[in-house]
Scaffold this motif. Structure first.
Motif, PDB file in Angstrom:
ATOM      1  N   PHE A  19      40.529   7.840   2.733  1.00 34.08           N
ATOM      2  CA  PHE A  19      41.877   7.655   3.254  1.00 34.08           C
ATOM      3  C   PHE A  19      42.879   8.640   2.642  1.00 34.08           C
ATOM      4  CE2 PHE A  19      39.804   3.623   3.940  1.00 34.08           C
ATOM      5  CZ  PHE A  19      40.169   3.331   5.244  1.00 34.08           C
ATOM      6  N   ARG A  41      49.737   0.524   7.197  1.00 32.71           N
ATOM      7  CA  ARG A  41      48.702   1.437   7.658  1.00 32.71           C
ATOM      8  C   ARG A  41      48.742   1.603   9.171  1.00 32.71           C
ATOM      9  NH1 ARG A  41      42.210   0.279   7.501  1.00 32.71           N
ATOM     10  NH2 ARG A  41      41.574   2.130   8.683  1.00 32.71           N
ATOM     11  N   TYR A  43      46.647   2.271  12.202  1.00 33.43           N
ATOM     12  CA  TYR A  43      45.240   2.258  12.600  1.00 33.43           C
ATOM     13  C   TYR A  43      44.938   3.255  13.715  1.00 33.43           C
ATOM     14  CZ  TYR A  43      44.680  -2.000   9.825  1.00 33.43           C
ATOM     15  OH  TYR A  43      44.635  -2.899   8.792  1.00 33.43           O
ATOM     16  N   THR A  44      45.974   3.804  14.371  1.00 34.07           N
ATOM     17  CA  THR A  44      45.754   4.765  15.461  1.00 34.07           C
ATOM     18  C   THR A  44      45.927   6.203  15.010  1.00 34.07           C
ATOM     19  OG1 THR A  44      48.088   4.734  16.154  1.00 34.07           O
ATOM     20  CG2 THR A  44      46.626   3.060  17.085  1.00 34.07           C
ATOM     21  N   ALA A  45      46.148   6.411  13.720  1.00 36.34           N
ATOM     22  CA  ALA A  45      46.396   7.776  13.235  1.00 36.34           C
ATOM     23  C   ALA A  45      45.208   8.688  13.508  1.00 36.34           C
ATOM     24  CB  ALA A  45      46.725   7.751  11.743  1.00 36.34           C
ATOM     25  N   GLY A  46      44.006   8.141  13.462  1.00 34.43           N
ATOM     26  CA  GLY A  46      42.824   8.965  13.686  1.00 34.43           C
ATOM     27  C   GLY A  46      42.437   9.120  15.140  1.00 34.43           C
ATOM     28  N   ILE A  47      43.165   8.485  16.051  1.00 41.56           N
ATOM     29  CA  ILE A  47      42.856   8.587  17.480  1.00 41.56           C
ATOM     30  C   ILE A  47      43.554   9.803  18.066  1.00 41.56           C
ATOM     31  CG2 ILE A  47      43.010   7.434  19.713  1.00 41.56           C
ATOM     32  CD1 ILE A  47      43.028   4.790  18.290  1.00 41.56           C
TER      33      ILE A  47
END
Length: 546
Positions: A19, A41, A43-47
């Motif tokens: 992370f 956090r 959770y969509t940052a990696g999308i």
């Protein structure tokens, strides 16, 4: 326990590296992540943005509006990925257009609506929209009375990618439509309804470059001088769908010109064997409703031998002779709708010809047509692909006719009977017949009791029975009008009240009150709303025509 200190340390380091945080950053403690980090956090940052936009496509307008308020990234992704926009086209919107189309710069389908009590946007606003919406492919104008021929000319010059234009209750005229037909060479669909600027000795419309190359669908509704579209209709060489609804004037001449054009194309194709038949592109769908058209017009369109969909609705001058001509030549017919308006000019003779020459018939709707056992038995026997049948307002269709349909229509999936003198005997025949039947709708059939509907439901467990005497497996026929659901609604700072949102409403306040009284306390809960949406989103394409 059972683990070495080095293994525990390696696991912690890999967890923090995943992370991008170290234990000295303050977010990671010896016990793991702090509550603050877990709460904040993303959770969509990696999308990827493209995947996020794909997810947004499955959301309704209201949900998309709320998603755009989550963060700046979602706001940006929602902006460039939204392809449909519906605006309340009042004159004040001109000040918000630059910021609107800076955010929504990928719009391909745009709807501009204005109510009768408001002043619509004007030519300068329409020109601004055409300059900023370079990807515009579909445009719908409703009640934009301040737009003139000059505004439409500017739109046509700037919107070279326009494929579909639908306009209703506007004030521009023939000059505006000719500009669109000349400049928008990719135009495929044109729909015109209650166009106020076409009156008297109006200028001829078309054919233009669009009609000669790409125009495939023409729909004319409620026009006073619809004959001004004659050059367009006749000159559209690739026309596959023609709908003329409630337009004044004699339309036999126009249909004759279409039929003769199709015949000449066939003769040229026969002489020149090097040209393929696919290039002729004859008409495949014709919808004639509330028109002054006679058997002369029907005989003319019978020369278009590739017609698959034909609607003859409330044309009192059409008779069996015209329908026989169509049936004898249009043998690929799949859908036939006839509303005889109870004039008794279309009956067994015409339907028998359809049964004899059109074996591919899949959908048949008869309204106000007094058909008898002779024609219905021929249709049931010869049209083995018939899947959808509607019989409405006929005084001659009784138990015998329904029993014949039940015995011989093996492929029938949907059946609608309205205002016919049938009784429980007909329902009993349907209990053992029509093995493929999935849905039956009964309306205003006084001889059919509620008990018969319940018996039919028990007899055919998977069959959906819809009756007005007693609703079985479906309850009340509550529905959400598709026209009341707009594509887009936006909570935008400078355009509050300018952009319409999704609005699902029942058909009337009276029906709503009835539902409230029946469902009681549950009527105010989401359960009822969800149920209505489920019913309305079903396959109502057939029922919507009845």
């Amino acid at each position: 326990m059972g683990q070495s200190p080095s293994a525990s340390l390696d696991r912690e380091n890999s967890f923090t590296d995943l992370f991008g945080f170290s234990s000295s950053s303050g977010f990671v403690s010896s016990d793991g992540f702090s509550d603050e980090f877990v709460a904040n956090r993303d959770y969509t940052a990696g999308i990827p943005d493209e995947c996020l936009a794909y997810v947004f496509q499955f959301l309704g307008p209201g949900d998309r509006n709320r998603c755009s308020l989550v963060c700046k990234r979602w706001l940006c992704v929602d902006g460039w990925s939204r392809l449909r926009l519906s605006l309340n086209a009042q004159s004040e919107i001109v000040f918000s257009l630059p910021s609107l189309f800076t955010r929504f710069d990928s719009v391909t389908k745009l709807t501009l609506r204005c109510s009768r009590k408001s002043i619509s946007l004007k030519d300068d606003a329409l020109e601004m929209i055409s300059i900023r919406c370079q990807n515009l492919e579909r445009l719908k104008l409703r009640g934009c009375r301040e737009i003139s021929d000059e505004g439409m000319l500017a739109l046509a010059k700037n919107s070279k990618n326009l494929r579909k234009l639908s306009c209703g209750s506007c004030m521009f005229g023939a000059k505006a439509l000719n500009a669109v037909l000349d400049y928008c060479t990719n135009l495929e669909e044109l729909s015109v309804k209650r166009l106020r600027g076409i009156h008297g000795e109006a200028e001829a419309i078309g054919p233009g470059a669009a009609a000669a190359s790409s125009l495939k669908t023409i729909c004319l509704k409620e026009l006073v001088n619809g004959q001004s579209f004659e050059p367009l209709v006749v000159g559209a060489k690739n026309l596959t769908s023609l709908k003329i609804i409630h337009c004044l004037g004699d339309w036999d001449r126009v249909l004759q010109l279409i039929g003769n054009r199709n015949r000449y194309q066939k003769e040229n194709l026969y002489v020149n064997n090097n040209e393929s038949n696919g290039n002729s592109n004859p008409l495949m769908e014709i919808h004639l409703e509330r028109l002054q058209v006679s058997d002369i017009g029907l005989s003319a369109i019978s020369k278009c031998t590739k017609i698959e969909n034909l609607h003859i609705v409330k044309t009192p001058e059409c008779s069996n002779f015209g329908l026989v001509c169509v049936a004898e030549h249009c043998k690929l017919l799949k859908k036939l709708h006839v509303d005889g308006w109870r004039t008794n000019r279309i009956g067994d003779e015409g339907l028998a010809a359809v049964a004899k020459h059109c074996p591919n018939l899949e959908e048949l709707v008869l309204v106000g047509v007094n058909a008898t056992y002779l024609s219905l038995e021929a249709i049931a026997s010869n049209c083995s692909k018939l899947e959808r049948l509607a019989l409405c307002g006929s005084e001659t269709i009784g138990n015998t006719e329904i029993a014949c349909i039940a015995a011989k229509c093996k492929a029938l999936k949907k059946l609608c009977i309205k205002g016919c003198p049938i009784s429980n005997i007909a329902i009993e025949a349907l209990g053992s017949g029509c093995p493929s039947l999935m849905k039956i709708k009964l309306r205003k059939c006084r001889g059919v009791s509620c008990e018969a509907g319940e018996w039919l439901r028990d007899q055919r467990g998977s069959l959906v029975v819809n009756m007005d005497a007693c609703e079985v497996d479906g309850g009340f026929e509550a529905s959400v009008s598709n026209s009341g659901i707009h594509e887009v609604g936006l909570d935008y700072q400078q355009t509050v009240g300018q952009v319409t949102g999704a609005d699902a409403s029942t058909s009337s306040n009276g029906r709503l009150a009835l539902l409230m009284s029946k469902f009681g306390v549950f009527a105010s809960r989401n359960l009822v709303a969800c149920t209505f949406r489920r019913w309305s989103n079903g396959d109502d394409s057939f029922n919507s025509n009845l």
